[in-house]
Design a protein around this motif. Structure first.
Motif, PDB file in Angstrom:
ATOM      1  N   VAL A  78       0.950  -1.160  -0.008  1.00  0.00           N
ATOM      2  CA  VAL A  78       0.121  -0.042  -0.202  1.00  0.00           C
ATOM      3  C   VAL A  78       0.597   1.278  -0.188  1.00  0.00           C
ATOM      4  N   PRO A  79       1.006   1.839  -1.166  1.00  0.00           N
ATOM      5  CA  PRO A  79       1.860   3.174  -1.212  1.00  0.00           C
ATOM      6  C   PRO A  79       1.108   4.346  -0.343  1.00  0.00           C
ATOM      7  N   ARG A  80       2.034   5.100   0.016  1.00  0.00           N
ATOM      8  CA  ARG A  80       1.580   6.262   0.938  1.00  0.00           C
ATOM      9  C   ARG A  80       2.454   7.642   1.025  1.00  0.00           C
ATOM     10  N   SER A  81       1.552   8.636   0.845  1.00  0.00           N
ATOM     11  CA  SER A  81       2.414   9.934   0.937  1.00  0.00           C
ATOM     12  C   SER A  81       1.967  10.547   2.480  1.00  0.00           C
ATOM     13  N   GLY A  82       1.036  11.523   2.131  1.00  0.00           N
ATOM     14  CA  GLY A  82       0.521  12.270   3.315  1.00  0.00           C
ATOM     15  C   GLY A  82      -0.540  11.758   3.878  1.00  0.00           C
ATOM     16  N   GLY A  83      -0.933  10.742   3.749  1.00  0.00           N
ATOM     17  CA  GLY A  83      -1.962  10.207   4.468  1.00  0.00           C
ATOM     18  C   GLY A  83      -3.279  10.779   4.822  1.00  0.00           C
ATOM     19  N   THR A  84      -3.567  11.721   3.715  1.00  0.00           N
ATOM     20  CA  THR A  84      -5.013  12.271   3.865  1.00  0.00           C
ATOM     21  C   THR A  84      -6.084  11.552   3.162  1.00  0.00           C
ATOM     22  N   ALA A  85      -5.992  10.541   2.587  1.00  0.00           N
ATOM     23  CA  ALA A  85      -6.880   9.962   1.789  1.00  0.00           C
ATOM     24  C   ALA A  85      -8.225   9.803   2.307  1.00  0.00           C
ATOM     25  N   THR A  86      -9.265   9.889   1.727  1.00  0.00           N
ATOM     26  CA  THR A  86     -10.623   9.705   2.350  1.00  0.00           C
ATOM     27  C   THR A  86     -11.418   8.614   1.943  1.00  0.00           C
ATOM     28  N   GLN A 145      -7.942  21.442   0.266  1.00  0.00           N
ATOM     29  CA  GLN A 145      -8.174  21.758   1.476  1.00  0.00           C
ATOM     30  C   GLN A 145      -6.946  21.311   2.536  1.00  0.00           C
ATOM     31  N   SER A 146      -6.463  20.111   1.808  1.00  0.00           N
ATOM     32  CA  SER A 146      -5.752  19.201   2.672  1.00  0.00           C
ATOM     33  C   SER A 146      -4.023  19.551   2.489  1.00  0.00           C
ATOM     34  N   LYS A 147      -4.054  20.673   1.669  1.00  0.00           N
ATOM     35  CA  LYS A 147      -2.574  21.032   1.526  1.00  0.00           C
ATOM     36  C   LYS A 147      -1.758  21.413   2.538  1.00  0.00           C
ATOM     37  N   ALA A 157      -1.264  10.883  -7.519  1.00  0.00           N
ATOM     38  CA  ALA A 157      -2.069   9.399  -7.381  1.00  0.00           C
ATOM     39  C   ALA A 157      -3.347   9.556  -7.303  1.00  0.00           C
ATOM     40  N   THR A 158      -3.944  10.482  -6.823  1.00  0.00           N
ATOM     41  CA  THR A 158      -5.344  10.682  -6.615  1.00  0.00           C
ATOM     42  C   THR A 158      -6.138  11.459  -7.448  1.00  0.00           C
ATOM     43  N   ARG A 159      -5.530  12.215  -8.568  1.00  0.00           N
ATOM     44  CA  ARG A 159      -6.065  13.151  -9.391  1.00  0.00           C
ATOM     45  C   ARG A 159      -6.877  14.184  -8.674  1.00  0.00           C
ATOM     46  N   SER A 160      -5.894  14.716  -7.710  1.00  0.00           N
ATOM     47  CA  SER A 160      -6.586  15.773  -6.697  1.00  0.00           C
ATOM     48  C   SER A 160      -6.846  17.198  -7.593  1.00  0.00           C
ATOM     49  N   ILE A 161      -7.617  17.860  -6.809  1.00  0.00           N
ATOM     50  CA  ILE A 161      -7.738  19.299  -7.454  1.00  0.00           C
ATOM     51  C   ILE A 161      -7.917  20.190  -6.263  1.00  0.00           C
ATOM     52  N   GLY A 162      -7.671  21.601  -6.597  1.00  0.00           N
ATOM     53  CA  GLY A 162      -7.586  22.664  -5.543  1.00  0.00           C
ATOM     54  C   GLY A 162      -8.766  23.625  -5.490  1.00  0.00           C
TER      55      GLY A 162
HETATM   56  C1  LIG Z   1      -9.441  17.650   5.226  1.00  0.00           C
HETATM   57  C2  LIG Z   1      -9.264  17.224   4.080  1.00  0.00           C
HETATM   58  C3  LIG Z   1      -9.555  18.070   2.908  1.00  0.00           C
HETATM   59  C4  LIG Z   1      -9.564  17.609   1.800  1.00  0.00           C
HETATM   60  N1  LIG Z   1      -9.494  18.480   0.504  1.00  0.00           N
HETATM   61  C5  LIG Z   1      -9.226  17.907  -0.750  1.00  0.00           C
HETATM   62  C6  LIG Z   1      -9.303  18.886  -1.871  1.00  0.00           C
HETATM   63  O1  LIG Z   1      -9.520  20.102  -1.607  1.00  0.00           O
HETATM   64  N2  LIG Z   1      -9.141  18.403  -3.146  1.00  0.00           N
HETATM   65  C7  LIG Z   1      -8.793  17.029  -3.358  1.00  0.00           C
HETATM   66  O2  LIG Z   1      -8.561  16.671  -4.392  1.00  0.00           O
HETATM   67  N3  LIG Z   1      -8.759  15.930  -2.133  1.00  0.00           N
HETATM   68  C8  LIG Z   1      -8.755  16.465  -0.955  1.00  0.00           C
HETATM   69  N4  LIG Z   1      -8.794  15.530   0.006  1.00  0.00           N
HETATM   70  C9  LIG Z   1      -8.253  14.321  -0.208  1.00  0.00           C
HETATM   71  C10 LIG Z   1      -6.749  14.048  -0.130  1.00  0.00           C
HETATM   72  O3  LIG Z   1      -6.111  15.053   0.389  1.00  0.00           O
HETATM   73  C11 LIG Z   1      -6.345  14.013  -1.529  1.00  0.00           C
HETATM   74  O4  LIG Z   1      -6.808  12.647  -2.206  1.00  0.00           O
HETATM   75  C12 LIG Z   1      -4.909  14.086  -1.637  1.00  0.00           C
HETATM   76  O5  LIG Z   1      -4.371  13.927  -3.045  1.00  0.00           O
HETATM   77  C13 LIG Z   1      -4.166  12.695  -1.178  1.00  0.00           C
HETATM   78  O6  LIG Z   1      -2.830  13.165  -0.804  1.00  0.00           O
HETATM   79  P1  LIG Z   1      -1.883  12.328  -0.061  1.00  0.00           P
HETATM   80  O7  LIG Z   1      -0.560  12.789  -0.098  1.00  0.00           O
HETATM   81  O8  LIG Z   1      -2.519  12.620   1.571  1.00  0.00           O
HETATM   82  O9  LIG Z   1      -1.850  10.789  -0.326  1.00  0.00           O
HETATM   83  P2  LIG Z   1      -2.352   9.492   0.638  1.00  0.00           P
HETATM   84  O10 LIG Z   1      -3.346   9.885   1.469  1.00  0.00           O
HETATM   85  O11 LIG Z   1      -1.053   9.205   1.346  1.00  0.00           O
HETATM   86  O12 LIG Z   1      -2.691   8.236  -0.525  1.00  0.00           O
HETATM   87  C14 LIG Z   1      -3.853   8.822  -1.339  1.00  0.00           C
HETATM   88  C15 LIG Z   1      -3.956   7.519  -2.121  1.00  0.00           C
HETATM   89  O13 LIG Z   1      -2.927   7.520  -3.228  1.00  0.00           O
HETATM   90  C16 LIG Z   1      -1.934   6.356  -3.103  1.00  0.00           C
HETATM   91  N5  LIG Z   1      -0.655   6.796  -3.132  1.00  0.00           N
HETATM   92  C17 LIG Z   1      -0.102   7.525  -2.070  1.00  0.00           C
HETATM   93  N6  LIG Z   1       1.216   8.025  -2.574  1.00  0.00           N
HETATM   94  C18 LIG Z   1       1.612   7.419  -3.521  1.00  0.00           C
HETATM   95  C19 LIG Z   1       2.506   7.509  -4.339  1.00  0.00           C
HETATM   96  N7  LIG Z   1       3.665   7.844  -4.041  1.00  0.00           N
HETATM   97  N8  LIG Z   1       2.575   6.584  -5.566  1.00  0.00           N
HETATM   98  C20 LIG Z   1       1.324   5.693  -5.820  1.00  0.00           C
HETATM   99  N9  LIG Z   1       0.193   6.043  -5.092  1.00  0.00           N
HETATM  100  C21 LIG Z   1       0.318   6.640  -4.078  1.00  0.00           C
HETATM  101  C22 LIG Z   1      -2.332   5.874  -2.010  1.00  0.00           C
HETATM  102  O14 LIG Z   1      -2.134   4.218  -1.901  1.00  0.00           O
HETATM  103  C23 LIG Z   1      -3.717   6.191  -1.691  1.00  0.00           C
HETATM  104  O15 LIG Z   1      -4.707   5.208  -2.370  1.00  0.00           O
HETATM  105  C24 LIG Z   1      -9.015  16.004   1.397  1.00  0.00           C
HETATM  106  C25 LIG Z   1      -8.489  15.297   2.612  1.00  0.00           C
HETATM  107  C26 LIG Z   1      -8.653  15.724   3.828  1.00  0.00           C
HETATM  108  C27 LIG Z   1      -8.543  14.779   4.770  1.00  0.00           C
END
Ligand SMILES: Cc1cc2nc3c(=O)[nH]c(=O)nc-3n(C[C@H](O)[C@H](O)[C@H](O)COP(=O)(O)OP(=O)(O)OC[C@H]3O[C@@H](n4cnc5c(N)ncnc54)[C@H](O)[C@@H]3O)c2cc1C
Length: 483
Positions: A78-86, A145-147, A157-162
């Motif tokens: 299980v790959p992990r970076s910031g740990g904010t996955a939801t 918001q998780s910045k 890895a999650t296709r995030s957006i801001g």
């Molecule tokens: C309070 C809060 C607010 C949030 N707001 C937003 C928002 O505004 N927009 C948004 O898009 N998301 C938001 N999120 C969701 C989350 O922050 C995003 O999904 C973010 O992109 C996850 O990044 P992370 O570094 O924490 O990844 P992690 O939580 O560590 O991992 C997320 C996923 O990616 C995989 N992964 C992690 N690192 C890697 C890597 N290096 N290579 C391959 N796979 C990997 C993990 O296995 C997991 O499936 C929010 C979450 C919280 C808790």
């Protein structure tokens, strides 16, 4: 799992060194779940399968070694970076998984203000990068918001957006080059070029893979000039949500790109703007960029909103102040945890998207479906939505729901969270929208993954077979669970 836990740990220690392997119970528990299980986690109850070890990788070589070892012995990673996955992406799908944590790979490799791009390791916290950039008058334009906690590897890895997505786009618009390691230990690097037409865009295999195909180790993103002094803030009270979404649509399709364009349902506005919402829906814009552009855009926003007679403008300071406190760092997460335990109140979200023409119906359908079919509706204290990311052809809906937990913490997921989440997703796929706008699929939306992709789902399966033939990457995430 084909190897005993103690042998996994022993091997990992000999491969990357004792100091990078963590096996204490609290670390294993916290690393085996994410915010989908936040209610049980707040109560110190850990229901997900426990990892065997957390490897804090310090280099690409560490990642290569761990993946090769796991692949050879068919061990789940299980790959992990910031740990904010939801959405359960960090939950260990099977017991004794190896959590491959990239957080220690946290070097900012290069900030290049001439070519307007920055290259960082996967574990760089977005806010750390932004702080360095802003001192130079630059920004990535990315502001989820998780910045304060999310890291660049996870964000890709999650296709995030801001929050400023209407101007800067999602991570897919920001990502230039990327490096990732695949399960067999191969390292793939995609070079930094402004654009190319040399076949399909391979970045999209890594982006959004949610740790199911490869581990992202390095990321290059675009940079923009940071000019907050030109920002102009607008907020309007509108009688109903459908009209405020229509205002959003008109601004966007007329060709304007305010960095922020949001619309809140009456219920959602009540909790965000308690001191001035007057029971109405709210539409918000921030014009950002060079002065001439923000001024012209501000004028256009005012002109468009004026066509809707029943709107009432609110003091722009209220909107500016509200924005300054939107991000979530450790302090807010700790407070939420304490509040959940003290009050038994819990809140979750489901973010989906659809074309403009489907949005009002999707909102009505999802809300009325939950009201009709969720058996514990009397415990729900808030149910609403907002649109926070808009496009030429449509927008997202971010459903928000709060409830009082009238069962044991262990029963909370099955009694409240999953049923409400499922009803909203069902209504979204039924209407032809996307069930996951920006949080990813994780482990709790896989049930609908075939419906989401329809006749193109086989392409996703082919990718898995090609890049992770032994199925060691983040089992039960993104793809349908193994039978
Ligand atoms: C309070 C809060 C607010 C949030 N707001 C937003 C928002 O505004 N927009 C948004 O898009 N998301 C938001 N999120 C969701 C989350 O922050 C995003 O999904 C973010 O992109 C996850 O990044 P992370 O570094 O924490 O990844 P992690 O939580 O560590 O991992 C997320 C996923 O990616 C995989 N992964 C992690 N690192 C890697 C890597 N290096 N290579 C391959 N796979 C990997 C993990 O296995 C997991 O499936 C929010 C979450 C919280 C808790």
């Amino acid at each position: 799992m084909s190897m005993a836990r103690e042998d996994i740990v022993k091997n990992l220690k000999s491969i990357v060194g004792d100091n990078k392997i963590y096996t204490d119970l609290p670390t294993l528990q916290e690393s085996s779940r994410d915010r989908f299980l936040k209610y049980t986690g707040a109560h110190g109850i850990y229901v997900a399968p426990l990892a065997s070890a957390v490897v804090k990788a310090e280099s690409v070589e560490d990642v290569v070694k761990v993946l090769k070892f796991a692949n050879e012995h068919s061990l789940n990673v299980v790959p992990r970076s910031g740990g904010t996955a939801t959405e359960g992406g960090l939950e260990c799908g099977v017991v004794d998984s190896i959590v491959l944590d990239c957080a220690s790979m946290n070097k900012i490799i290069k900030i290049d203000p001439y070519n307007m791009q920055a290259t960082v390791q996967a574990g760089v916290v977005l806010e750390t990068l932004e702080e360095d950039l802003r001192k130079m008058g630059l920004t990535t334009g990315h502001s989820p918001q998780s910045k304060p906690q999310a890291q660049l590897g996870g964000l890709v890895a999650t296709r995030s957006i801001g929050q400023f997505s209407t101007l800067y786009g999602g991570i897919e618009d920001m990502l230039v080059g990327v490096e990732a390691v695949f399960p067999d230990g191969r390292i793939a690097r995609i070079k930094n070029v402004p654009r190319r037409a040399a076949g399909p865009d391979l970045r999209h295999i890594m982006m959004g893979n949610e740790g199911t195909l490869c581990v992202i180790t390095e990321v290059t993103v675009k940079l923009f000039k940071y000019m907050p002094e030109n920002n102009k803030y607008y907020g309007y009270l509108v009688d109903d949500f459908a009209t405020s979404v229509e205002i959003l649509r008109e601004v966007i399709v007329s060709g304007y790109r305010p960095s922020v364009s949001r619309s809140y349902s009456e219920e959602d506005a009540r909790q965000h703007f308690a001191h001035f919402h007057k029971g109405k829906s709210i539409v918000i814009f921030v014009a950002e960029g060079p002065k001439g552009i923000t001024e012209a855009m501000g004028d256009a926003i005012e002109e468009i909103v004026a066509k809707y007679p029943k709107t009432e403008q609110v003091d722009s300071k209220l909107i500016e102040t509200w924005f300054s406190d939107l991000c979530w760092g450790e302090d807010k997460i700790a407070k939420e945890k304490a509040d959940m335990v003290a009050t038994k109140m819990c809140g979750f979200t489901v973010e989906v998207s659809a074309e403009w023409s489907k949005i009002p119906q999707l909102y009505t359908n999802a809300i009325s479906r939950v009201k009709k079919d969720f058996p514990r509706i009397k415990d729900v204290t808030m149910l609403g939505a907002h649109s926070s990311h808009s496009y030429q052809n449509g927008t997202n809906l971010y459903f928000v729901f709060d409830y009082k937990v009238e069962c044991t913490p262990e029963e909370e997921l099955a009694t409240y969270h999953y049923p409400i989440h499922s009803l909203i997703i069902e209504e979204t796929v039924k209407i032809g929208g996307s069930m996951a706008h920006h949080h990813g699929v994780g482990k709790y939306r896989t049930e609908w993954i075939e419906e989401e992709h329809g006749s193109s789902y086989f392409m996703l399966e082919v990718l898995k077979k090609a890049f992770d033939p032994k199925g060691i990457m983040n089992v039960n995430t993104l793809y349908k669970p193994k039978k």
